[in-house]
Design a protein around this motif. Structure first.
Motif, PDB file in Angstrom:
ATOM      1  N   LYS A  56      14.216  -8.388  -3.932  1.00 42.56           N
ATOM      2  CA  LYS A  56      15.523  -8.426  -3.262  1.00 42.56           C
ATOM      3  C   LYS A  56      15.884  -7.070  -2.686  1.00 42.56           C
ATOM      4  CE  LYS A  56      17.377 -12.053  -6.202  1.00 42.56           C
ATOM      5  NZ  LYS A  56      18.254 -12.316  -7.369  1.00 42.56           N
ATOM      6  N   LEU A  57      15.541  -6.018  -3.406  1.00 44.19           N
ATOM      7  CA  LEU A  57      15.914  -4.665  -3.010  1.00 44.19           C
ATOM      8  C   LEU A  57      15.165  -4.202  -1.765  1.00 44.19           C
ATOM      9  CD1 LEU A  57      17.661  -2.237  -4.009  1.00 44.19           C
ATOM     10  CD2 LEU A  57      15.589  -1.389  -5.091  1.00 44.19           C
ATOM     11  N   VAL A  58      13.860  -4.398  -1.752  1.00 43.47           N
ATOM     12  CA  VAL A  58      13.019  -3.844  -0.690  1.00 43.47           C
ATOM     13  C   VAL A  58      12.799  -4.822   0.456  1.00 43.47           C
ATOM     14  CG1 VAL A  58      10.899  -2.555  -0.267  1.00 43.47           C
ATOM     15  CG2 VAL A  58      11.786  -2.706  -2.549  1.00 43.47           C
ATOM     16  N   GLY A  59      12.856  -6.101   0.171  1.00 43.41           N
ATOM     17  CA  GLY A  59      12.544  -7.096   1.192  1.00 43.41           C
ATOM     18  C   GLY A  59      11.177  -7.687   0.907  1.00 43.41           C
ATOM     19  N   LEU A  60      11.011  -8.907   1.322  1.00 39.67           N
ATOM     20  CA  LEU A  60       9.791  -9.645   0.983  1.00 39.67           C
ATOM     21  C   LEU A  60       8.541  -9.049   1.622  1.00 39.67           C
ATOM     22  CD1 LEU A  60       8.925 -12.106  -0.640  1.00 39.67           C
ATOM     23  CD2 LEU A  60       9.126 -13.456   1.438  1.00 39.67           C
ATOM     24  N   GLU A  61       8.648  -8.592   2.869  1.00 40.02           N
ATOM     25  CA  GLU A  61       7.462  -8.090   3.580  1.00 40.02           C
ATOM     26  C   GLU A  61       6.923  -6.806   2.943  1.00 40.02           C
ATOM     27  OE1 GLU A  61       6.157  -6.658   8.039  1.00 40.02           O
ATOM     28  OE2 GLU A  61       7.995  -7.814   7.765  1.00 40.02           O
ATOM     29  N   ALA A  62       7.782  -5.831   2.710  1.00 41.98           N
ATOM     30  CA  ALA A  62       7.347  -4.565   2.111  1.00 41.98           C
ATOM     31  C   ALA A  62       6.849  -4.791   0.686  1.00 41.98           C
ATOM     32  CB  ALA A  62       8.492  -3.561   2.109  1.00 41.98           C
ATOM     33  N   PHE A  63       7.543  -5.664  -0.048  1.00 43.20           N
ATOM     34  CA  PHE A  63       7.127  -5.967  -1.408  1.00 43.20           C
ATOM     35  C   PHE A  63       5.749  -6.620  -1.423  1.00 43.20           C
ATOM     36  CE2 PHE A  63       6.706  -8.896  -4.945  1.00 43.20           C
ATOM     37  CZ  PHE A  63       6.941  -8.058  -6.013  1.00 43.20           C
ATOM     38  N   SER A  64       5.532  -7.574  -0.521  1.00 40.15           N
ATOM     39  CA  SER A  64       4.247  -8.277  -0.468  1.00 40.15           C
ATOM     40  C   SER A  64       3.102  -7.330  -0.170  1.00 40.15           C
ATOM     41  CB  SER A  64       4.288  -9.388   0.585  1.00 40.15           C
ATOM     42  OG  SER A  64       5.246 -10.343   0.236  1.00 40.15           O
ATOM     43  N   LEU A  65       3.330  -6.398   0.759  1.00 37.55           N
ATOM     44  CA  LEU A  65       2.286  -5.418   1.083  1.00 37.55           C
ATOM     45  C   LEU A  65       1.947  -4.553  -0.131  1.00 37.55           C
ATOM     46  CD1 LEU A  65       3.422  -4.280   4.641  1.00 37.55           C
ATOM     47  CD2 LEU A  65       1.364  -5.580   4.064  1.00 37.55           C
ATOM     48  N   ALA A  66       2.967  -4.065  -0.805  1.00 42.03           N
ATOM     49  CA  ALA A  66       2.730  -3.213  -1.977  1.00 42.03           C
ATOM     50  C   ALA A  66       2.080  -4.004  -3.101  1.00 42.03           C
ATOM     51  CB  ALA A  66       4.058  -2.616  -2.451  1.00 42.03           C
ATOM     52  N   PHE A  67       2.543  -5.221  -3.328  1.00 37.51           N
ATOM     53  CA  PHE A  67       1.998  -6.036  -4.415  1.00 37.51           C
ATOM     54  C   PHE A  67       0.541  -6.385  -4.152  1.00 37.51           C
ATOM     55  CE2 PHE A  67       1.583  -9.851  -7.089  1.00 37.51           C
ATOM     56  CZ  PHE A  67       2.129  -9.357  -8.258  1.00 37.51           C
ATOM     57  N   SER A  68       0.216  -6.702  -2.893  1.00 38.77           N
ATOM     58  CA  SER A  68      -1.178  -7.032  -2.576  1.00 38.77           C
ATOM     59  C   SER A  68      -2.079  -5.811  -2.737  1.00 38.77           C
ATOM     60  CB  SER A  68      -1.303  -7.612  -1.168  1.00 38.77           C
ATOM     61  OG  SER A  68      -1.009  -6.626  -0.201  1.00 38.77           O
ATOM     62  N   SER A  69      -1.567  -4.619  -2.414  1.00 38.80           N
ATOM     63  CA  SER A  69      -2.390  -3.419  -2.599  1.00 38.80           C
ATOM     64  C   SER A  69      -2.629  -3.158  -4.085  1.00 38.80           C
ATOM     65  CB  SER A  69      -1.735  -2.201  -1.953  1.00 38.80           C
ATOM     66  OG  SER A  69      -0.625  -1.770  -2.695  1.00 38.80           O
ATOM     67  N   VAL A  70      -1.628  -3.403  -4.919  1.00 37.55           N
ATOM     68  CA  VAL A  70      -1.789  -3.241  -6.372  1.00 37.55           C
ATOM     69  C   VAL A  70      -2.796  -4.255  -6.893  1.00 37.55           C
ATOM     70  CG1 VAL A  70      -0.593  -3.523  -8.579  1.00 37.55           C
ATOM     71  CG2 VAL A  70       0.449  -2.192  -6.769  1.00 37.55           C
ATOM     72  N   GLN A  71      -2.708  -5.482  -6.388  1.00 34.53           N
ATOM     73  CA  GLN A  71      -3.644  -6.536  -6.792  1.00 34.53           C
ATOM     74  C   GLN A  71      -5.078  -6.168  -6.423  1.00 34.53           C
ATOM     75  OE1 GLN A  71      -2.187 -10.135  -5.014  1.00 34.53           O
ATOM     76  NE2 GLN A  71      -2.350 -11.277  -6.919  1.00 34.53           N
ATOM     77  N   LYS A  72      -5.268  -5.697  -5.181  1.00 30.99           N
ATOM     78  CA  LYS A  72      -6.606  -5.307  -4.731  1.00 30.99           C
ATOM     79  C   LYS A  72      -7.162  -4.174  -5.576  1.00 30.99           C
ATOM     80  CE  LYS A  72      -6.133  -6.623   0.115  1.00 30.99           C
ATOM     81  NZ  LYS A  72      -5.884  -6.123   1.478  1.00 30.99           N
ATOM     82  N   GLN A  73      -6.312  -3.209  -5.885  1.00 36.68           N
ATOM     83  CA  GLN A  73      -6.754  -2.068  -6.682  1.00 36.68           C
ATOM     84  C   GLN A  73      -7.168  -2.515  -8.087  1.00 36.68           C
ATOM     85  OE1 GLN A  73      -3.714   0.879  -7.249  1.00 36.68           O
ATOM     86  NE2 GLN A  73      -5.201   2.516  -7.567  1.00 36.68           N
ATOM     87  N   ALA A  74      -6.404  -3.409  -8.681  1.00 27.38           N
ATOM     88  CA  ALA A  74      -6.733  -3.898 -10.029  1.00 27.38           C
ATOM     89  C   ALA A  74      -8.043  -4.682 -10.009  1.00 27.38           C
ATOM     90  CB  ALA A  74      -5.601  -4.767 -10.562  1.00 27.38           C
ATOM     91  N   ASN A  75      -8.223  -5.532  -9.013  1.00 25.68           N
ATOM     92  CA  ASN A  75      -9.466  -6.302  -8.897  1.00 25.68           C
ATOM     93  C   ASN A  75     -10.655  -5.395  -8.663  1.00 25.68           C
ATOM     94  OD1 ASN A  75      -8.204  -8.742  -9.331  1.00 25.68           O
ATOM     95  ND2 ASN A  75      -7.884  -9.141  -7.166  1.00 25.68           N
ATOM     96  N   HIS A  76     -10.466  -4.345  -7.864  1.00 20.47           N
ATOM     97  CA  HIS A  76     -11.544  -3.396  -7.589  1.00 20.47           C
ATOM     98  C   HIS A  76     -11.944  -2.657  -8.874  1.00 20.47           C
ATOM     99  CE1 HIS A  76     -14.009  -0.562  -5.417  1.00 20.47           C
ATOM    100  NE2 HIS A  76     -13.323   0.442  -5.954  1.00 20.47           N
TER     101      HIS A  76
END
Length: 139
Positions: A56-76
């Motif tokens: 809610k604070l940051v907005g869905l688009e910025a949050f999605s980008l950050a969350f996907s980068s965290v996900q990719k990093q964890a999977n890597h």
């Protein structure tokens, strides 16, 4: 820590939190995806609430980008650990053999514990621990 992260996020505001979003999301993502047996459900709920707050604070688009980068990093990281373990098996077969023996020993102990819990009258033979003998460097 999670409450602190949530409070800092609200305090910094929408514009100043964006650079720190991946750093904040990393422990939250780890807690959401952990599958430990004795996991605390309150921590999982708290991390979910903070993630919703950040959305809610940051907005869905910025949050999605950050969350996907965290996900990719964890999977890597997970893939790299798996690859390194496989390489270690080839490079150091003695360490791998010791790890395998330990795993089999733990599996047998778990099996015995499970049988004892299902049939209380049955007492499985347990390996005696000779603590001092195990510590000695003599074979």
């Amino acid at each position: 820590i999670f409450k602190f992260l949530g409070a800092i996020s609200v305090d910094l505001g929408q514009d100043r939190i964006k650079p720190y979003l991946p750093t904040i999301l990393t422990p939250l993502y780890r807690e959401l995806n952990s599958n430990y047996a004795e996991q605390d459900p309150t921590l999982k709920n708290l991390s979910q609430e903070i993630i919703e707050l950040l959305k809610k604070l940051v907005g869905l688009e910025a949050f999605s980008l950050a969350f996907s980068s965290v996900q990719k990093q964890a999977n890597h990281k997970r893939a790299m650990r798996k690859k390194q373990r496989a390489l270690q098996t080839v490079a150091n077969p003695d360490i791998a053999a010791r790890r395998k023996l330990k795993r089999h020993k733990n599996k047998a102990e778990t099996r015995k514990r499970k049988i004892e819990s299902l049939r209380p009258m049955y007492k499985a033979k347990r390996h005696r621990s000779h603590a001092l003998k195990d510590l000695a460097m003599v074979e």
